[in-house]
Structure formats: structure tokens, C-alpha cells
Design a protein around this motif. Structure first.
Motif, short mmCIF file in Angstrom:
data_model
loop_
_atom_site.label_atom_id
_atom_site.label_comp_id
_atom_site.label_asym_id
_atom_site.label_seq_id
_atom_site.Cartn_x
_atom_site.Cartn_y
_atom_site.Cartn_z
N THR A 61 0.56 -1.59 -0.18
CA THR A 61 -0.01 -0.29 0.06
C THR A 61 1.31 1.32 -0.03
O THR A 61 1.81 1.21 0.78
CB THR A 61 -0.79 0.05 0.85
OG1 THR A 61 -1.88 -0.93 1.34
CG2 THR A 61 -2.10 1.36 1.20
N ARG B 40 0.34 5.73 0.66
CA ARG B 40 -0.79 6.60 0.83
C ARG B 40 0.18 7.69 0.67
O ARG B 40 0.79 8.00 1.10
CB ARG B 40 -1.22 5.73 1.92
CG ARG B 40 -1.88 4.53 1.83
CD ARG B 40 -2.17 4.62 4.32
NE ARG B 40 -3.30 3.63 3.44
CZ ARG B 40 -2.56 2.27 4.67
NH1 ARG B 40 -1.44 2.26 4.07
NH2 ARG B 40 -3.26 1.16 4.68
N TYR C 18 -0.93 11.46 3.05
CA TYR C 18 -1.56 11.74 4.00
C TYR C 18 -1.31 13.49 4.24
O TYR C 18 -0.04 13.79 3.42
CB TYR C 18 -0.77 11.92 5.27
CG TYR C 18 -1.37 10.28 5.81
CD1 TYR C 18 -0.74 8.56 5.16
CD2 TYR C 18 -1.90 9.79 6.77
CE1 TYR C 18 -0.43 8.33 5.26
CE2 TYR C 18 -2.19 8.19 7.78
CZ TYR C 18 -1.61 7.56 6.51
OH TYR C 18 -1.90 6.30 6.98
N LEU D 55 -5.38 10.90 6.54
CA LEU D 55 -5.10 9.51 5.22
C LEU D 55 -5.93 10.67 4.02
O LEU D 55 -6.89 11.21 4.80
CB LEU D 55 -5.27 8.57 5.86
CG LEU D 55 -5.55 7.49 4.41
CD1 LEU D 55 -4.34 7.44 3.58
CD2 LEU D 55 -6.40 6.93 5.10
N GLY E 153 -5.59 6.55 -0.42
CA GLY E 153 -4.42 5.26 -0.46
C GLY E 153 -5.21 4.29 -1.51
O GLY E 153 -5.74 4.50 -2.49
N THR F 183 -8.46 1.60 -4.71
CA THR F 183 -7.92 3.33 -4.33
C THR F 183 -8.99 3.38 -3.03
O THR F 183 -10.50 3.29 -2.48
CB THR F 183 -7.94 4.01 -5.02
OG1 THR F 183 -8.69 4.41 -5.91
CG2 THR F 183 -6.86 4.09 -6.47
N TYR G 96 -10.46 6.98 -0.42
CA TYR G 96 -9.88 8.56 -0.24
C TYR G 96 -10.91 9.21 0.68
O TYR G 96 -12.21 8.62 1.88
CB TYR G 96 -10.90 9.21 -1.81
CG TYR G 96 -9.81 8.86 -2.54
CD1 TYR G 96 -10.72 8.00 -3.84
CD2 TYR G 96 -9.05 9.49 -3.33
CE1 TYR G 96 -9.99 7.74 -4.82
CE2 TYR G 96 -8.10 9.87 -4.56
CZ TYR G 96 -8.80 8.50 -5.52
OH TYR G 96 -7.59 8.44 -6.55
#
Length: 121
Positions: A33, A35, A37, A47, A50, A57, A59
Motif C-alpha cells: 500500500t 498512501r 497524508y 489520511l 491510499g 483506492t 479517499y
């Protein structure tokens, strides 16, 4: 062992767009993964988006429909396309990746140094 380098931040007017990149390098066997941030002044890191190795995905509600996360597995790079930017998107954006290194037996979390995004007229 592993370095994450973000790029693409800057100053943009409300309604504008930016594309962030996160390039991972080092002794990388696999990345699952990745991501993005962000952390605004005086606020906790949150977050944004990702993406897993299969391309699925997720969001944050605040960016759905405006931001798109993608990745190039061959380049170990993730991207964040940010459209219709708002002043409240102003923050330092950090990349995070779960990485399996060649000499390791488990995935570990790595962070980039962050890139500043400022949305202002």
C-alpha cells in the motif's frame, strides 16, 4: 534502506491543480500500500488517499471527486492528482509506503519528508 521522495508541491490559486509524486528507492522487494497524508498547521496528520498494489483506492471524504491517486509499480512511484484545490487543502503532504525489503521478512512503514502545498489567491 528505503527512501521516499515527494515532489510537485507549491503555491496555487483556488480552483487550480497540482500533481504530487512520491518515488521510492532502495532495497525494495515489494510495495503493497502507498498512501498520501497531509498535515495542516495546528492539526493532526490525516489520511488523504491510499492505493494498494492491485490498484484499489480509497479517499477521504473531503477530497473525493477532486483528488486521484495512482501508481506506477515498475517505477515504485505514487502520484496524487489534485484538482479544484481549495484553501483548506493547504498543508504539508506526506507519502507513506508499506515496503518489503530484500533482507527483511515483513513489511515496514516508511515516510517521505513532505512537500508543501499552499492554496491561496
Amino acid at each position: 534502506q528505503v527512501q521516499l521522495v515527494e515532489s510537485g508541491g507549491g503555491l496555487v490559486q483556488p480552483g487550480g491543480s497540482l500533481r504530487l509524486s512520491c518515488a521510492a528507492s532502495g532495497s525494495i522487494r515489494n510495495i503493497n500500500t502507498m498512501r498520501w497524508y497531509r498535515q495542516a498547521p495546528g492539526k493532526q496528520r490525516e489520511l488523504v488517499a491510499g492505493i494498494n498494489s492491485g490498484g484499489s483506492t480509497n479517499y477521504a471524504d473531503s477530497v473525493k471527486g477532486r483528488f486521484t491517486i495512482s501508481r506506477d509499480n515498475a517505477k515504485n512511484t505514487a502520484y496524487l492528482q489534485m484538482n479544484s484545490l481549495k484553501p483548506e487543502d493547504t498543508a504539508v503532504y506526506y507519502c507513506n509506503a508499506n515496503v518489503l525489503i530484500y533482507t527483511g521478512g515483513e513489511y515496514r512503514s516508511y515516510w517521505g519528508q513532505g512537500t508543501q502545498v499552499t492554496v491561496s489567491s
